[in-house]
Enzyme design. Sequence first.
Site, PDB file in Angstrom:
ATOM      1  N   LYS A 107      -7.781 -17.374   7.902  1.00 12.77           N
ATOM      2  CA  LYS A 107      -6.672 -16.853   7.544  1.00 12.77           C
ATOM      3  C   LYS A 107      -5.581 -17.441   7.850  1.00 12.77           C
ATOM      4  O   LYS A 107      -5.706 -18.559   8.731  1.00 12.77           O
ATOM      5  CB  LYS A 107      -6.581 -15.536   8.857  1.00 12.77           C
ATOM      6  CG  LYS A 107      -5.475 -14.327   8.312  1.00 12.77           C
ATOM      7  CD  LYS A 107      -6.401 -13.621   7.157  1.00 12.77           C
ATOM      8  CE  LYS A 107      -5.367 -12.276   6.445  1.00 12.77           C
ATOM      9  NZ  LYS A 107      -5.843 -11.218   5.653  1.00 12.77           N
ATOM     10  N   GLY A 219      -0.214   6.776   1.787  1.00 17.91           N
ATOM     11  CA  GLY A 219       0.261   5.490   1.216  1.00 17.91           C
ATOM     12  C   GLY A 219      -0.135   5.257  -0.258  1.00 17.91           C
ATOM     13  O   GLY A 219      -1.257   5.429  -0.430  1.00 17.91           O
ATOM     14  N   GLY A 221       0.497   2.804  -2.515  1.00 18.76           N
ATOM     15  CA  GLY A 221       0.914   1.492  -2.719  1.00 18.76           C
ATOM     16  C   GLY A 221      -0.174   1.086  -4.110  1.00 18.76           C
ATOM     17  O   GLY A 221      -0.840   1.802  -4.318  1.00 18.76           O
ATOM     18  N   ASN A 222      -0.496  -0.204  -3.780  1.00 20.01           N
ATOM     19  CA  ASN A 222      -1.307  -0.937  -4.606  1.00 20.01           C
ATOM     20  C   ASN A 222      -2.910  -0.067  -4.238  1.00 20.01           C
ATOM     21  O   ASN A 222      -3.540   0.198  -5.072  1.00 20.01           O
ATOM     22  CB  ASN A 222      -1.541  -2.536  -4.377  1.00 20.01           C
ATOM     23  CG  ASN A 222      -2.484  -3.071  -5.036  1.00 20.01           C
ATOM     24  OD1 ASN A 222      -3.647  -3.043  -4.318  1.00 20.01           O
ATOM     25  ND2 ASN A 222      -2.363  -3.276  -6.197  1.00 20.01           N
ATOM     26  N   VAL A 223      -3.068  -0.224  -2.968  1.00 20.83           N
ATOM     27  CA  VAL A 223      -4.671   0.294  -2.524  1.00 20.83           C
ATOM     28  C   VAL A 223      -4.659   2.082  -2.942  1.00 20.83           C
ATOM     29  O   VAL A 223      -5.673   2.391  -3.720  1.00 20.83           O
ATOM     30  CB  VAL A 223      -4.968  -0.052  -1.050  1.00 20.83           C
ATOM     31  CG1 VAL A 223      -6.172   0.474  -0.836  1.00 20.83           C
ATOM     32  CG2 VAL A 223      -4.750  -1.639  -1.010  1.00 20.83           C
ATOM     33  N   GLY A 224      -3.574   2.495  -2.297  1.00 23.83           N
ATOM     34  CA  GLY A 224      -3.889   4.097  -2.331  1.00 23.83           C
ATOM     35  C   GLY A 224      -3.612   4.467  -3.669  1.00 23.83           C
ATOM     36  O   GLY A 224      -4.436   5.443  -4.244  1.00 23.83           O
TER      37      GLY A 224
HETATM   38  P1  NAD Z   1       1.596  -1.635  -0.687  1.00 26.21           P
HETATM   39  O1  NAD Z   1       2.810  -2.310   0.010  1.00 26.21           O
HETATM   40  O2  NAD Z   1       1.376  -1.977  -2.057  1.00 26.21           O
HETATM   41  O3  NAD Z   1       1.682  -0.117  -0.183  1.00 26.21           O
HETATM   42  C1  NAD Z   1       2.017   0.319   0.936  1.00 26.21           C
HETATM   43  C2  NAD Z   1       2.244   1.949   0.972  1.00 26.21           C
HETATM   44  O4  NAD Z   1       2.303   2.320   2.357  1.00 26.21           O
HETATM   45  C3  NAD Z   1       3.476   2.039   0.084  1.00 26.21           C
HETATM   46  O5  NAD Z   1       3.271   3.198  -0.643  1.00 26.21           O
HETATM   47  C4  NAD Z   1       4.670   2.625   1.193  1.00 26.21           C
HETATM   48  O6  NAD Z   1       5.571   3.327   0.883  1.00 26.21           O
HETATM   49  C5  NAD Z   1       3.465   3.035   2.334  1.00 26.21           C
HETATM   50  N1  NAD Z   1       4.015   3.255   3.502  1.00 26.21           N
HETATM   51  C6  NAD Z   1       4.944   2.243   4.294  1.00 26.21           C
HETATM   52  N2  NAD Z   1       5.192   2.746   5.380  1.00 26.21           N
HETATM   53  C7  NAD Z   1       4.439   3.801   5.618  1.00 26.21           C
HETATM   54  C8  NAD Z   1       4.630   4.797   6.804  1.00 26.21           C
HETATM   55  N3  NAD Z   1       5.284   4.643   7.763  1.00 26.21           N
HETATM   56  N4  NAD Z   1       3.984   6.055   6.342  1.00 26.21           N
HETATM   57  C9  NAD Z   1       3.283   6.139   5.148  1.00 26.21           C
HETATM   58  N5  NAD Z   1       3.279   5.371   4.268  1.00 26.21           N
HETATM   59  C10 NAD Z   1       3.981   4.445   4.205  1.00 26.21           C
HETATM   60  O7  NAD Z   1       0.171  -2.279   0.305  1.00 26.21           O
HETATM   61  P2  NAD Z   1      -0.990  -2.335  -0.219  1.00 26.21           P
HETATM   62  O8  NAD Z   1      -1.590  -3.589  -0.679  1.00 26.21           O
HETATM   63  O9  NAD Z   1      -1.315  -1.161  -1.013  1.00 26.21           O
HETATM   64  O10 NAD Z   1      -1.681  -2.483   1.421  1.00 26.21           O
HETATM   65  C11 NAD Z   1      -2.197  -1.175   1.917  1.00 26.21           C
HETATM   66  C12 NAD Z   1      -2.776  -1.525   3.091  1.00 26.21           C
HETATM   67  O11 NAD Z   1      -4.251  -2.004   2.730  1.00 26.21           O
HETATM   68  C13 NAD Z   1      -2.311  -2.521   4.211  1.00 26.21           C
HETATM   69  O12 NAD Z   1      -3.006  -2.175   5.487  1.00 26.21           O
HETATM   70  C14 NAD Z   1      -3.280  -3.785   3.562  1.00 26.21           C
HETATM   71  O13 NAD Z   1      -3.185  -4.828   4.650  1.00 26.21           O
HETATM   72  C15 NAD Z   1      -4.585  -3.120   3.377  1.00 26.21           C
HETATM   73  N6  NAD Z   1      -5.095  -4.177   2.224  1.00 26.21           N
HETATM   74  C16 NAD Z   1      -4.583  -4.414   0.914  1.00 26.21           C
HETATM   75  C17 NAD Z   1      -5.191  -5.179   0.240  1.00 26.21           C
HETATM   76  C18 NAD Z   1      -4.945  -5.561  -0.992  1.00 26.21           C
HETATM   77  O14 NAD Z   1      -5.648  -6.119  -1.837  1.00 26.21           O
HETATM   78  N7  NAD Z   1      -3.935  -4.941  -1.567  1.00 26.21           N
HETATM   79  C19 NAD Z   1      -6.755  -5.567   0.686  1.00 26.21           C
HETATM   80  C20 NAD Z   1      -7.147  -5.242   1.676  1.00 26.21           C
HETATM   81  C21 NAD Z   1      -6.478  -4.632   2.661  1.00 26.21           C
END
Ligand code: NAD
Length: 417
Positions: A107, A219, A221-224
């Site tokens: 990392k 959430g 975002g990308n994952v949710g």
């Molecule tokens: P993202 O920035 O696309 O989405 C994050 C989401 O969380 C957004 O909808 C945002 O509005 C929401 N959010 C922010 N603060 C919040 C709060 N206080 N309460 C509720 N929702 C809130 O990020 P992502 O890429 O979807 O990543 C989300 C999580 O998944 C992180 O923990 C990241 O480390 C983990 N993750 C992501 C990936 C990836 O490939 N994108 C891989 C492994 C782990």
Amino acid sequence: MNNNFEDPYSVAVKQLKRVIDYLGLDEYVFDMLKTPERVIQVKVPVKMDNGKTAVFIGWRSQHNSALGPYKGGVRYHPNVTMNEVMALSMWMTWKTALLGLPYGGGKGGIKVDPRKLSHRELQELSRNYFAALSKFVGIDLDIPAPDVYTDSQVMAWFIDEYYKVTGYNIYGVVTSKPTLLGGMYTRIISTGLGVAITAREAAKRLIGGIRDLKVAIQGFGNVGSYAAKFLSEWGAKIIAVSDSKGGVYSEKGLDVEKLFQVKRDKGSVIYYGDAKRISNEELLTLDTDILIPAALENVITERNAPQIKAKVIAEGANGPTTPKADEILHERGIYVIPDILANAGGVTMSWIEWANNRMGNWLTEEEARRKLEEKMISAFNEHYSYWSRKKDIDPRTAAQALAVEKVVEAMKLRGWI
Ligand code: NAD
């Protein structure tokens, strides 16, 4: 939400100690694994637009390479510390081992707020960081990828800087690149798809199938959002989603296409309409079958764990459950698919991209997706049967124990221990 802060490296070491004790391994195995094999600290000077030079500090932690080259993202964040990077590299070792990928764990990070940099400053920062690391990274040595506040553009600069410094024009030195430079479109959906697959497989084993099950996702975002898309395509009912502005709930189920549209057009899912507004806290304790925390760390705590009604929790986010909450959930018989398994779709897709680069970009997107699905299902099955045989430990400890066993076996084969 984040008032449960504990130094991540001390958490990672404590988790490791518990696993070493559980497996009855010797103290020297703990000593071998508790510290990274190498941590490189680099100084990253950037000539700022105002003519002055600013100096940033960056790290790359290479935790373990028994199973293959180090693999893991690079984050740019003002709060990054060496300890955080070291902890994340250890968790990457467990994640890649658990998924059966031919990698160890790494990392990287730079202590910087990239939102305050111009495009040119960001490019110079990225190039200088990668140039400083160029002797320590490589397609068979250490393969970085994006993480918090880094993206495919940063990866493109890394490839180009590596070419300039070493003379090798190699796509596979990083993953999650732009598609024109050897990346794959499937990367965008891969983590969410992986979360959805593990949730579906857990539902098959524990509840009898995914169809008509209720799902709540924190959430969008990308994952949710992609977890919601695939689970609803497979017949589950998405009853609640949220983002940083709050959440929406509908007992009859939310339309996922409409959620994407509202999020895109209005910036938040709260403008969905025809649904009840709820808080992020309320979402976690809804009457649902599956709960997916996919936003922040430390949201499931000893405070709300006793009220959680879900039968399965799939950790889309990294570290959403505190250790105390883990104990409560385990006692209450709630199955937590740990983050190192549930959200491993991203690194698994990175492995497919890296292998594809080595083959001269041979795979189609369909083939890549099929391979991702296969790998996630087999990792889930392996973990589930390991945990079912043990039963006396929670699923997170089981996942780490399974990973540690594989890493220890590889270290033995190599003659390290
Ligand atoms: P993202 O920035 O696309 O989405 C994050 C989401 O969380 C957004 O909808 C945002 O509005 C929401 N959010 C922010 N603060 C919040 C709060 N206080 N309460 C509720 N929702 C809130 O990020 P992502 O890429 O979807 O990543 C989300 C999580 O998944 C992180 O923990 C990241 O480390 C983990 N993750 C992501 C990936 C990836 O490939 N994108 C891989 C492994 C782990």
